[in-house]
Design an enzyme around this catalytic site. Structure first.
Site, short mmCIF file in Angstrom:
data_model
loop_
_atom_site.label_atom_id
_atom_site.label_comp_id
_atom_site.label_asym_id
_atom_site.label_seq_id
_atom_site.Cartn_x
_atom_site.Cartn_y
_atom_site.Cartn_z
N HIS A 12 42.05 35.85 30.81
CA HIS A 12 41.32 34.88 31.62
C HIS A 12 41.53 35.16 33.11
CE1 HIS A 12 39.76 30.80 32.74
NE2 HIS A 12 40.63 30.97 33.75
N GLU A 13 42.80 35.36 33.47
CA GLU A 13 43.09 35.63 34.88
C GLU A 13 42.58 37.01 35.31
OE1 GLU A 13 43.95 33.27 36.71
OE2 GLU A 13 44.34 31.91 35.05
N HIS A 16 39.20 36.73 36.60
CA HIS A 16 39.12 36.35 38.02
C HIS A 16 39.53 37.52 38.92
CE1 HIS A 16 38.32 32.23 37.06
NE2 HIS A 16 39.52 31.99 36.54
#
Length: 447
Positions: A12-13, A16
Protein backbone atom coordinates in the site's frame (compact mmCIF):
# COMPACT_ATOMS: atom_id res chain seq x y z
CA UNK A 1 -1.44 -14.16 7.79
CA UNK A 2 0.87 -11.82 9.72
CA UNK A 3 3.24 -11.86 6.75
CA UNK A 4 0.33 -11.27 4.36
CA UNK A 5 -0.93 -8.30 6.40
CA UNK A 6 2.60 -6.88 6.50
CA UNK A 7 3.00 -7.22 2.74
CA UNK A 8 -0.42 -5.67 2.14
CA UNK A 9 0.47 -2.64 4.26
CA UNK A 10 3.94 -2.43 2.75
CA UNK A 11 2.67 -2.57 -0.83
CA UNK A 12 0.00 0.00 0.00
CA UNK A 13 2.74 2.43 0.95
CA UNK A 14 4.75 1.45 -2.15
CA UNK A 15 1.68 2.53 -4.10
CA UNK A 16 2.18 6.02 -2.64
CA UNK A 17 5.98 5.95 -2.75
CA UNK A 18 6.55 5.16 -6.43
CA UNK A 19 4.41 7.94 -7.96
CA UNK A 20 5.66 10.42 -5.34
CA UNK A 21 9.26 9.76 -6.35
CA UNK A 22 8.28 9.70 -10.03
CA UNK A 23 6.79 13.19 -9.69
CA UNK A 24 9.87 14.50 -7.87
CA UNK A 25 8.50 14.81 -4.32
CA UNK A 26 11.16 14.21 -1.69
CA UNK A 27 10.21 11.31 0.59
CA UNK A 28 12.30 11.27 3.81
CA UNK A 29 10.67 8.13 5.30
CA UNK A 30 8.97 4.89 4.32
CA UNK A 31 7.86 3.04 7.46
CA UNK A 32 5.81 -0.04 8.29
CA UNK A 33 4.17 0.37 11.69
CA UNK A 34 4.00 3.20 14.19
CA UNK A 35 5.84 4.18 17.37
CA UNK A 36 9.51 3.57 18.03
CA UNK A 37 11.72 2.53 15.11
CA UNK A 38 12.90 -1.08 15.49
CA UNK A 39 15.01 -1.35 12.34
CA UNK A 40 15.78 0.98 9.47
CA UNK A 41 18.27 1.71 6.74
CA UNK A 42 18.77 4.63 4.39
CA UNK A 43 18.97 4.38 0.63
CA UNK A 44 19.35 7.61 -1.24
CA UNK A 45 17.30 10.32 0.46
CA UNK A 46 14.73 7.92 1.97
CA UNK A 47 14.90 6.01 5.25
CA UNK A 48 13.18 2.61 5.08
CA UNK A 49 12.25 0.73 8.24
CA UNK A 50 9.91 -1.03 10.66
CA UNK A 51 8.35 0.40 13.80
CA UNK A 52 7.23 -1.26 17.02
CA UNK A 53 3.44 -1.25 16.46
CA UNK A 54 2.69 -3.08 13.18
CA UNK A 55 -0.86 -1.74 12.74
CA UNK A 56 -0.30 0.35 9.64
CA UNK A 57 2.35 2.26 7.78
CA UNK A 58 3.16 5.58 6.19
CA UNK A 59 5.46 7.55 3.93
CA UNK A 60 6.38 11.14 4.81
CA UNK A 61 6.39 13.58 1.91
CA UNK A 62 7.83 17.07 1.97
CA UNK A 63 5.33 19.90 1.60
CA UNK A 64 2.09 18.21 2.64
CA UNK A 65 0.93 21.47 4.26
CA UNK A 66 1.03 24.73 2.28
CA UNK A 67 2.42 27.78 4.12
CA UNK A 68 0.11 30.29 5.74
CA UNK A 69 -1.08 33.18 3.62
CA UNK A 70 0.46 36.62 4.22
CA UNK A 71 -1.94 39.30 5.28
CA UNK A 72 -3.45 40.91 2.24
CA UNK A 73 -2.20 38.21 -0.15
CA UNK A 74 -4.67 36.06 -2.02
CA UNK A 75 -2.36 33.13 -2.76
CA UNK A 76 0.03 31.34 -0.48
CA UNK A 77 3.59 32.53 -0.15
CA UNK A 78 6.51 30.41 -1.35
CA UNK A 79 8.06 30.32 2.13
CA UNK A 80 6.53 28.61 5.17
CA UNK A 81 5.61 31.77 7.11
CA UNK A 82 3.81 31.41 10.42
CA UNK A 83 1.38 33.95 11.75
CA UNK A 84 2.66 35.98 14.67
CA UNK A 85 -0.64 35.80 16.51
CA UNK A 86 -3.14 32.98 16.79
CA UNK A 87 -6.92 33.22 16.72
CA UNK A 88 -7.35 30.15 18.89
CA UNK A 89 -6.45 26.54 19.61
CA UNK A 90 -7.36 25.27 16.13
CA UNK A 91 -5.22 27.94 14.46
CA UNK A 92 -2.34 27.01 16.76
CA UNK A 93 -2.67 23.36 15.76
CA UNK A 94 -2.48 24.30 12.07
CA UNK A 95 0.49 26.60 12.63
CA UNK A 96 2.36 23.98 14.65
CA UNK A 97 1.80 21.44 11.89
CA UNK A 98 3.17 23.87 9.29
CA UNK A 99 6.14 24.64 11.52
CA UNK A 100 6.96 20.95 11.96
CA UNK A 101 6.68 20.45 8.20
CA UNK A 102 8.88 23.49 7.55
CA UNK A 103 11.64 22.04 9.73
CA UNK A 104 11.98 19.13 7.29
CA UNK A 105 12.76 21.42 4.38
CA UNK A 106 16.25 21.37 2.88
CA UNK A 107 17.94 23.57 0.27
CA UNK A 108 16.59 22.66 -3.16
CA UNK A 109 13.18 21.50 -1.90
CA UNK A 110 11.24 24.45 -3.33
CA UNK A 111 10.21 22.54 -6.44
CA UNK A 112 9.78 19.20 -4.65
CA UNK A 113 6.86 20.07 -2.40
CA UNK A 114 3.74 17.91 -2.50
CA UNK A 115 1.27 20.81 -2.39
CA UNK A 116 2.91 22.43 -5.44
CA UNK A 117 2.16 19.44 -7.66
CA UNK A 118 -0.73 19.68 -10.13
CA UNK A 119 -3.96 18.34 -8.69
CA UNK A 120 -3.99 15.25 -10.90
CA UNK A 121 -0.51 14.22 -9.73
CA UNK A 122 -1.51 14.58 -6.08
CA UNK A 123 -4.59 12.45 -6.72
CA UNK A 124 -2.47 9.79 -8.45
CA UNK A 125 -0.12 9.68 -5.44
CA UNK A 126 -2.96 9.36 -2.92
CA UNK A 127 -4.83 6.82 -5.05
CA UNK A 128 -1.68 4.72 -5.42
CA UNK A 129 -2.05 3.02 -2.04
CA UNK A 130 -5.71 1.97 -2.32
CA UNK A 131 -5.23 0.92 -5.95
CA UNK A 132 -2.32 -1.30 -4.88
CA UNK A 133 -4.65 -3.02 -2.37
CA UNK A 134 -7.28 -3.37 -5.08
CA UNK A 135 -4.76 -5.03 -7.41
CA UNK A 136 -3.69 -7.45 -4.65
CA UNK A 137 -7.34 -8.24 -3.99
CA UNK A 138 -8.03 -8.87 -7.68
CA UNK A 139 -5.02 -11.21 -7.95
CA UNK A 140 -5.94 -13.15 -4.78
CA UNK A 141 -9.61 -13.48 -5.74
CA UNK A 142 -8.56 -14.41 -9.28
CA UNK A 143 -6.32 -17.21 -7.97
CA UNK A 144 -9.20 -18.60 -5.91
CA UNK A 145 -11.84 -18.20 -8.62
CA UNK A 146 -9.84 -19.65 -11.51
CA UNK A 147 -7.39 -21.93 -9.69
CA UNK A 148 -9.40 -23.38 -6.81
CA UNK A 149 -13.00 -22.52 -7.57
CA UNK A 150 -15.65 -21.14 -5.27
CA UNK A 151 -18.06 -23.22 -3.17
CA UNK A 152 -21.38 -23.55 -5.00
CA UNK A 153 -24.61 -25.31 -4.12
CA UNK A 154 -25.41 -28.04 -6.64
CA UNK A 155 -28.57 -29.87 -7.62
CA UNK A 156 -27.19 -33.06 -6.07
CA UNK A 157 -29.26 -33.95 -3.01
CA UNK A 158 -27.36 -34.04 0.30
CA UNK A 159 -30.25 -34.89 2.63
CA UNK A 160 -33.98 -35.56 2.40
CA UNK A 161 -36.47 -34.73 5.18
CA UNK A 162 -39.21 -37.25 5.88
CA UNK A 163 -41.58 -34.53 7.08
CA UNK A 164 -42.12 -30.78 6.88
CA UNK A 165 -41.17 -29.25 10.23
CA UNK A 166 -42.82 -25.86 10.85
CA UNK A 167 -40.47 -22.90 10.70
CA UNK A 168 -38.90 -22.18 14.08
CA UNK A 169 -39.36 -25.70 15.45
CA UNK A 170 -36.27 -27.27 13.87
CA UNK A 171 -34.07 -26.69 16.91
CA UNK A 172 -36.63 -28.25 19.27
CA UNK A 173 -36.88 -31.58 17.41
CA UNK A 174 -34.78 -34.63 18.27
CA UNK A 175 -33.62 -36.07 14.94
CA UNK A 176 -32.82 -39.40 16.57
CA UNK A 177 -36.51 -39.97 17.37
CA UNK A 178 -38.57 -40.81 14.27
CA UNK A 179 -36.24 -38.58 12.23
CA UNK A 180 -37.50 -35.55 14.15
CA UNK A 181 -41.03 -35.96 12.84
CA UNK A 182 -44.36 -35.80 14.71
CA UNK A 183 -47.61 -37.50 13.60
CA UNK A 184 -49.10 -34.06 12.89
CA UNK A 185 -46.33 -33.07 10.46
CA UNK A 186 -46.98 -33.12 6.72
CA UNK A 187 -44.95 -35.73 4.79
CA UNK A 188 -41.81 -34.44 3.10
CA UNK A 189 -42.63 -34.05 -0.63
CA UNK A 190 -39.08 -34.94 -1.77
CA UNK A 191 -39.05 -38.12 0.35
CA UNK A 192 -42.54 -39.09 -0.79
CA UNK A 193 -41.49 -38.59 -4.44
CA UNK A 194 -38.61 -41.06 -4.00
CA UNK A 195 -35.65 -38.66 -3.86
CA UNK A 196 -32.72 -39.79 -1.71
CA UNK A 197 -29.26 -38.39 -0.83
CA UNK A 198 -26.89 -38.64 -3.81
CA UNK A 199 -29.58 -38.13 -6.46
CA UNK A 200 -28.98 -35.33 -8.97
CA UNK A 201 -32.03 -33.44 -10.25
CA UNK A 202 -31.91 -32.98 -14.02
CA UNK A 203 -35.29 -31.41 -14.92
CA UNK A 204 -38.10 -29.67 -13.04
CA UNK A 205 -41.49 -29.04 -14.67
CA UNK A 206 -39.96 -30.05 -18.01
CA UNK A 207 -37.14 -27.48 -17.86
CA UNK A 208 -33.49 -28.66 -17.70
CA UNK A 209 -31.69 -27.93 -14.43
CA UNK A 210 -27.96 -27.20 -14.51
CA UNK A 211 -25.52 -28.78 -12.10
CA UNK A 212 -25.04 -25.54 -10.13
CA UNK A 213 -28.53 -24.08 -10.66
CA UNK A 214 -29.64 -24.71 -7.07
CA UNK A 215 -30.90 -21.15 -6.54
CA UNK A 216 -32.94 -21.28 -9.75
CA UNK A 217 -34.35 -24.67 -8.78
CA UNK A 218 -35.26 -23.36 -5.33
CA UNK A 219 -37.09 -20.40 -6.83
CA UNK A 220 -39.02 -22.70 -9.15
CA UNK A 221 -40.01 -25.00 -6.27
CA UNK A 222 -41.14 -22.05 -4.16
CA UNK A 223 -43.36 -20.74 -6.97
CA UNK A 224 -45.17 -24.10 -7.49
CA UNK A 225 -46.78 -24.54 -4.05
CA UNK A 226 -49.58 -27.10 -4.17
CA UNK A 227 -48.98 -27.96 -7.85
CA UNK A 228 -48.00 -31.45 -9.03
CA UNK A 229 -44.82 -31.05 -11.09
CA UNK A 230 -42.91 -33.65 -13.17
CA UNK A 231 -39.27 -34.11 -12.09
CA UNK A 232 -36.38 -36.26 -13.32
CA UNK A 233 -33.19 -37.20 -11.47
CA UNK A 234 -30.08 -39.31 -11.98
CA UNK A 235 -29.20 -42.16 -9.61
CA UNK A 236 -26.17 -44.40 -10.26
CA UNK A 237 -26.07 -43.27 -13.89
CA UNK A 238 -29.74 -44.08 -14.55
CA UNK A 239 -32.38 -41.37 -15.07
CA UNK A 240 -35.64 -41.70 -13.14
CA UNK A 241 -38.93 -39.81 -13.44
CA UNK A 242 -41.36 -38.85 -10.70
CA UNK A 243 -43.98 -36.28 -9.78
CA UNK A 244 -43.57 -33.93 -6.82
CA UNK A 245 -46.01 -31.53 -5.17
CA UNK A 246 -44.29 -28.71 -3.19
CA UNK A 247 -45.97 -28.17 0.18
CA UNK A 248 -47.08 -24.60 0.92
CA UNK A 249 -45.51 -23.49 4.20
CA UNK A 250 -43.84 -20.50 5.87
CA UNK A 251 -40.17 -20.16 4.91
CA UNK A 252 -37.55 -17.37 4.94
CA UNK A 253 -37.77 -14.92 2.07
CA UNK A 254 -34.67 -15.15 -0.18
CA UNK A 255 -33.07 -12.77 -2.66
CA UNK A 256 -31.73 -13.47 -6.16
CA UNK A 257 -28.57 -14.98 -4.66
CA UNK A 258 -30.47 -17.37 -2.40
CA UNK A 259 -29.68 -15.38 0.75
CA UNK A 260 -32.26 -14.75 3.47
CA UNK A 261 -33.82 -11.28 3.42
CA UNK A 262 -33.85 -9.33 6.70
CA UNK A 263 -35.63 -6.16 7.79
CA UNK A 264 -34.08 -3.01 9.27
CA UNK A 265 -33.84 -4.68 12.69
CA UNK A 266 -32.03 -7.71 11.26
CA UNK A 267 -35.05 -10.03 11.62
CA UNK A 268 -35.51 -12.60 8.85
CA UNK A 269 -38.52 -11.94 6.62
CA UNK A 270 -40.82 -14.90 5.93
CA UNK A 271 -43.29 -15.82 3.19
CA UNK A 272 -45.62 -18.74 2.35
CA UNK A 273 -44.01 -20.68 -0.51
CA UNK A 274 -43.56 -24.17 -1.91
CA UNK A 275 -41.20 -26.48 0.00
CA UNK A 276 -40.12 -30.06 -0.76
CA UNK A 277 -37.70 -30.76 2.10
CA UNK A 278 -34.22 -31.52 0.81
CA UNK A 279 -30.70 -30.15 1.13
CA UNK A 280 -28.06 -29.36 -1.47
CA UNK A 281 -24.53 -30.71 -1.81
CA UNK A 282 -21.76 -28.13 -2.10
CA UNK A 283 -18.70 -28.43 -4.32
CA UNK A 284 -15.99 -26.14 -5.61
CA UNK A 285 -16.72 -24.85 -9.10
CA UNK A 286 -13.87 -23.22 -11.01
CA UNK A 287 -14.72 -20.00 -12.79
CA UNK A 288 -13.19 -18.24 -15.76
CA UNK A 289 -11.15 -15.04 -15.91
CA UNK A 290 -14.34 -13.15 -16.76
CA UNK A 291 -15.80 -14.16 -13.38
CA UNK A 292 -13.03 -12.45 -11.40
CA UNK A 293 -14.06 -8.80 -11.69
CA UNK A 294 -17.75 -9.49 -10.89
CA UNK A 295 -16.58 -11.38 -7.78
CA UNK A 296 -14.38 -8.42 -6.82
CA UNK A 297 -17.30 -6.05 -7.41
CA UNK A 298 -19.49 -8.12 -5.11
CA UNK A 299 -16.88 -7.94 -2.35
CA UNK A 300 -16.43 -4.19 -2.81
CA UNK A 301 -20.18 -3.56 -2.55
CA UNK A 302 -20.38 -5.77 0.54
CA UNK A 303 -17.50 -3.96 2.28
CA UNK A 304 -18.91 -0.56 1.26
CA UNK A 305 -22.24 -1.48 2.87
CA UNK A 306 -20.42 -2.29 6.12
CA UNK A 307 -18.34 0.91 5.98
CA UNK A 308 -21.39 3.11 5.40
CA UNK A 309 -22.91 1.74 8.59
CA UNK A 310 -19.63 1.24 10.45
CA UNK A 311 -20.33 3.12 13.73
CA UNK A 312 -23.63 1.27 14.22
CA UNK A 313 -22.04 -2.08 13.38
CA UNK A 314 -19.15 -1.47 15.79
CA UNK A 315 -21.72 -0.57 18.46
CA UNK A 316 -23.41 -3.93 17.81
CA UNK A 317 -20.06 -5.70 18.16
CA UNK A 318 -19.41 -3.86 21.43
CA UNK A 319 -22.86 -4.83 22.73
CA UNK A 320 -22.18 -8.49 21.88
CA UNK A 321 -18.72 -8.36 23.46
CA UNK A 322 -20.06 -7.06 26.79
CA UNK A 323 -23.22 -9.20 26.94
CA UNK A 324 -24.56 -12.66 26.17
CA UNK A 325 -25.83 -11.63 22.75
CA UNK A 326 -24.42 -13.61 19.80
CA UNK A 327 -21.97 -11.82 17.53
CA UNK A 328 -22.92 -11.17 13.91
CA UNK A 329 -20.55 -13.31 11.78
CA UNK A 330 -20.96 -10.82 8.91
CA UNK A 331 -20.00 -7.81 11.01
CA UNK A 332 -16.65 -5.97 11.04
CA UNK A 333 -13.54 -7.60 12.52
CA UNK A 334 -10.05 -6.34 13.35
CA UNK A 335 -6.66 -7.60 12.19
CA UNK A 336 -6.71 -9.80 15.30
CA UNK A 337 -9.97 -11.31 14.09
CA UNK A 338 -8.49 -11.96 10.66
CA UNK A 339 -5.58 -13.74 12.32
CA UNK A 340 -7.90 -15.86 14.47
CA UNK A 341 -9.95 -16.90 11.45
CA UNK A 342 -6.75 -17.80 9.60
CA UNK A 343 -5.67 -19.92 12.57
CA UNK A 344 -9.05 -21.62 12.76
CA UNK A 345 -8.90 -22.48 9.05
CA UNK A 346 -5.37 -23.84 9.42
CA UNK A 347 -6.20 -25.96 12.46
CA UNK A 348 -9.50 -27.52 11.41
CA UNK A 349 -9.79 -31.09 10.14
CA UNK A 350 -13.18 -30.40 8.53
CA UNK A 351 -11.71 -29.26 5.21
CA UNK A 352 -8.83 -30.47 3.06
CA UNK A 353 -5.53 -28.76 2.33
CA UNK A 354 -6.77 -27.32 -0.98
CA UNK A 355 -9.79 -25.74 0.69
CA UNK A 356 -7.56 -24.38 3.46
CA UNK A 357 -5.23 -22.77 0.93
CA UNK A 358 -8.17 -21.32 -1.02
CA UNK A 359 -9.75 -19.97 2.18
CA UNK A 360 -6.54 -18.26 3.32
CA UNK A 361 -5.88 -16.76 -0.11
CA UNK A 362 -9.48 -15.57 -0.24
CA UNK A 363 -9.06 -14.06 3.24
CA UNK A 364 -6.01 -12.10 2.05
CA UNK A 365 -7.98 -10.90 -0.97
CA UNK A 366 -10.89 -9.82 1.20
CA UNK A 367 -8.55 -7.98 3.59
CA UNK A 368 -7.08 -5.97 0.70
CA UNK A 369 -10.51 -5.17 -0.70
CA UNK A 370 -11.44 -3.87 2.76
CA UNK A 371 -8.27 -1.74 2.87
CA UNK A 372 -9.10 -0.38 -0.60
CA UNK A 373 -12.62 0.68 0.38
CA UNK A 374 -11.72 1.94 3.86
CA UNK A 375 -8.87 4.16 2.66
CA UNK A 376 -11.18 5.86 0.16
CA UNK A 377 -13.43 7.21 2.91
CA UNK A 378 -13.39 10.98 2.21
CA UNK A 379 -12.07 11.97 5.63
CA UNK A 380 -8.58 12.94 6.76
CA UNK A 381 -6.19 11.34 7.62
CA UNK A 382 -7.33 8.68 5.14
CA UNK A 383 -6.28 8.82 1.49
CA UNK A 384 -9.83 9.69 0.48
CA UNK A 385 -9.64 12.89 2.55
CA UNK A 386 -6.56 14.07 0.65
CA UNK A 387 -8.23 13.21 -2.66
CA UNK A 388 -11.36 15.20 -1.78
CA UNK A 389 -9.16 18.13 -0.71
CA UNK A 390 -7.34 18.10 -4.05
CA UNK A 391 -10.62 17.89 -5.98
CA UNK A 392 -12.06 20.79 -3.96
CA UNK A 393 -8.97 22.84 -4.77
CA UNK A 394 -9.40 22.09 -8.46
CA UNK A 395 -13.06 23.13 -8.39
CA UNK A 396 -12.26 26.31 -6.44
CA UNK A 397 -9.55 27.32 -8.88
CA UNK A 398 -11.81 26.53 -11.85
CA UNK A 399 -14.52 28.89 -10.64
CA UNK A 400 -11.96 31.56 -9.70
CA UNK A 401 -10.64 31.43 -13.27
CA UNK A 402 -14.18 31.32 -14.71
CA UNK A 403 -15.19 34.49 -12.84
CA UNK A 404 -11.76 36.10 -13.38
CA UNK A 405 -10.91 36.19 -9.72
CA UNK A 406 -7.40 35.84 -8.25
CA UNK A 407 -6.04 32.34 -7.79
CA UNK A 408 -7.19 31.26 -4.30
CA UNK A 409 -4.07 29.09 -3.88
CA UNK A 410 -3.84 25.51 -2.56
CA UNK A 411 -6.32 24.14 -0.05
CA UNK A 412 -4.80 24.37 3.43
CA UNK A 413 -5.44 20.90 4.85
CA UNK A 414 -3.61 21.94 8.04
CA UNK A 415 -6.84 23.74 8.98
CA UNK A 416 -8.56 20.37 8.93
CA UNK A 417 -6.30 18.95 11.65
CA UNK A 418 -8.93 19.20 14.42
CA UNK A 419 -11.32 17.06 12.38
CA UNK A 420 -8.41 14.80 11.45
CA UNK A 421 -7.64 14.19 15.12
CA UNK A 422 -11.31 13.47 15.86
CA UNK A 423 -11.45 10.93 13.01
CA UNK A 424 -8.15 9.37 14.11
CA UNK A 425 -9.33 9.01 17.71
CA UNK A 426 -12.65 7.54 16.53
CA UNK A 427 -10.77 5.04 14.36
CA UNK A 428 -8.55 4.03 17.28
CA UNK A 429 -11.55 3.59 19.57
CA UNK A 430 -13.41 1.48 17.01
CA UNK A 431 -10.24 -0.53 16.41
CA UNK A 432 -9.84 -1.12 20.17
CA UNK A 433 -13.46 -2.30 20.45
CA UNK A 434 -13.05 -4.72 17.54
CA UNK A 435 -9.76 -6.08 18.88
CA UNK A 436 -11.31 -6.64 22.32
CA UNK A 437 -14.33 -8.37 20.78
CA UNK A 438 -12.09 -10.55 18.60
CA UNK A 439 -10.31 -11.71 21.77
CA UNK A 440 -13.25 -12.29 24.13
CA UNK A 441 -15.94 -13.23 21.60
CA UNK A 442 -14.33 -14.04 18.25
CA UNK A 443 -16.13 -14.94 15.05
CA UNK A 444 -15.91 -18.72 14.64
CA UNK A 445 -16.26 -20.40 11.26
CA UNK A 446 -16.59 -23.96 12.51
CA UNK A 447 -18.57 -23.48 15.70
Amino acid sequence: MVVAVGFSIGLHEVGHLLPAKRFGVRVPQYMIGFGKTVFSFKRGETEYGFKAIPLGGYISMIGMYPPAKNKGDVGATDAPILRKSSTGMFQQMADEARHAAAEQLQPGDDDRLFYKLPVYKRIIIMLGGPVMNLLIGVVMIGIVTVGFGAPAQTTTVSEVYQCVVPLGEESTRDASVNNGCLPTDAPGPAYAAGLRPGDTITTFDGAPVGDTAWVELTQAIRSHAGTAVPLTYMRDGVEHSTTITPYKTERPMIDANGMAVTDAQGKTQTVDVGFIGMGSSVKNVKGSVTDVLPAVGTQISGVAAVVLDLPARVAQVAKAAFSDEPRDPNGPISVVGVGRIAGEISATDLIGINDKAASLISLIGGLNIALFVFNLIPLLPLDGGHIIGALFESVRRFFAKLFRRPDPGPVDIAKMLPLTYVVAVAMMLMGAVLIYADIVKPVNLFG
